[in-house]
Design a protein around this motif. Structure first.
Motif, short mmCIF file in Angstrom:
data_model
loop_
_atom_site.label_atom_id
_atom_site.label_comp_id
_atom_site.label_asym_id
_atom_site.label_seq_id
_atom_site.Cartn_x
_atom_site.Cartn_y
_atom_site.Cartn_z
N PRO A 23 0.67 -1.03 -0.06
CA PRO A 23 -0.10 -0.01 -0.10
C PRO A 23 1.04 1.28 -0.06
CG PRO A 23 -0.77 -1.66 1.66
CD PRO A 23 0.58 -1.92 1.18
N PHE A 24 0.27 2.36 -0.77
CA PHE A 24 1.09 3.33 -0.81
C PHE A 24 1.98 4.13 0.48
CE2 PHE A 24 1.74 8.11 -1.54
CZ PHE A 24 2.65 8.10 -2.56
N VAL A 25 1.27 4.23 1.58
CA VAL A 25 2.08 4.75 2.67
C VAL A 25 3.23 3.74 3.07
CG1 VAL A 25 0.30 3.71 4.54
CG2 VAL A 25 1.62 5.80 4.65
N ARG A 26 3.04 2.53 3.27
CA ARG A 26 4.12 1.59 3.48
C ARG A 26 5.00 1.65 2.46
NH1 ARG A 26 1.48 -3.96 4.76
NH2 ARG A 26 3.86 -4.47 5.35
N ALA A 27 4.69 1.51 1.22
CA ALA A 27 5.86 1.55 0.14
C ALA A 27 6.46 2.91 0.45
CB ALA A 27 5.12 1.77 -1.19
N VAL A 28 5.93 4.02 0.37
CA VAL A 28 6.99 5.27 0.62
C VAL A 28 7.61 5.27 1.72
CG1 VAL A 28 6.60 7.83 1.08
CG2 VAL A 28 5.38 6.87 -0.62
N SER A 29 7.28 4.75 2.78
CA SER A 29 8.15 4.52 3.98
C SER A 29 9.25 3.55 3.83
CB SER A 29 7.24 4.02 5.29
OG SER A 29 6.21 4.88 5.66
N ALA A 30 9.21 2.40 3.10
CA ALA A 30 10.28 1.58 2.85
C ALA A 30 11.19 2.17 1.90
CB ALA A 30 9.63 0.26 2.23
N VAL A 31 10.58 3.03 0.82
CA VAL A 31 11.60 3.62 0.09
C VAL A 31 12.32 4.64 0.66
CG1 VAL A 31 11.98 4.76 -2.09
CG2 VAL A 31 10.31 2.84 -2.06
N ASP A 32 11.66 5.41 1.49
CA ASP A 32 12.22 6.44 2.05
C ASP A 32 13.45 6.02 2.97
OD1 ASP A 32 10.81 8.54 1.31
OD2 ASP A 32 9.58 9.00 3.03
N GLN A 33 13.26 5.05 3.78
CA GLN A 33 14.22 4.33 4.71
C GLN A 33 15.45 3.45 3.94
OE1 GLN A 33 14.68 4.40 8.39
NE2 GLN A 33 13.37 5.99 7.56
N ALA A 34 15.15 3.49 2.70
CA ALA A 34 16.21 2.87 1.89
C ALA A 34 17.13 3.68 1.20
CB ALA A 34 15.63 1.83 0.49
#
Length: 194
Positions: A23-34
């Motif tokens: 889902p968008f919010v979790r995907a953004v969080s994952a990419v932001d952390q990477a």
């Protein structure tokens, strides 16, 4: 890439895979952390590397979703709750905030906003309870001293901005609560309360 006796996907590939399916919010969080630029030891990967993988791979289900995530991702996001809050405020109809905005206060103290709405001059803080309870943040101070110091910092910031909002990290799970906090603190929104 090798990891012990195993082969695993690179950070860029893992971030792309997650951007395609989460889902968008979790995907953004994952990419932001990477891509987090302030990570001790440096970012795990870059937006450019993830985009290069996306463009060089065969078309895949989720590519459109991944492009939206990569367009939203930001290497300055310091933690998952900050990323989540950024997504939530935009989905609620608030403008895109800047993140990790640094300001030297009149006292000479450096303050960093988690989110900052530049046009509205509205400062936002997202704090977990660890800030007040964890030995990492208060090895030489009591919880009361930490709270008093944070309150004094907030008072300084409030004297220099038009608006100030604060919420606990877990409140990002409740968009209505974030809408109430921001609008209650004078932040205009283009959409009605969810």
């Amino acid at each position: 890439m090798p990891w012990g006796d195993h082969e695993i996907t690179t950070p860029a590939q893992t971030a792309l895979d997650l951007a395609r399916v989460l889902p968008f919010v979790r995907a953004v969080s994952a990419v932001d952390q990477a891509i987090w630029s302030e990570r001790p030891g440096g970012p795990l990967t870059t937006l450019a590397d993830i985009r290069k993988l996306l463009e060089s791979s065969a078309p895949s289900r989720g590519d459109a979703r991944a492009r939206r995530v990569l367009d939203f991702a930001n290497p300055l996001a310091a933690n998952v709750r900050e990323s989540q809050s950024r997504v939530v405020v935009v989905q609620l109809g608030f403008p895109m905030p800047l993140i990790q905005v640094r300001r030297t206060l009149r006292s000479g103290r450096l303050a960093i906003a988690d989110l900052f709405f530049e046009r509205e001059d509205h400062w936002c803080e997202i704090d977990g309870r660890g800030k007040y309870l964890s030995p990492e943040f208060g090895a030489d101070r009591s919880s009361a001293e930490i709270v008093i110091d944070e309150k004094n910092r907030e008072n300084e910031i409030r004297r220099e901005v038009r608006g100030f909002s604060r919420w606990e990290a877990l409140e990002a799970d409740n968009p209505r609560r974030i809408w109430d906090i921001l609008t209650g603190d004078g932040m205009p929104c283009s959409r009605p309360r969810p």
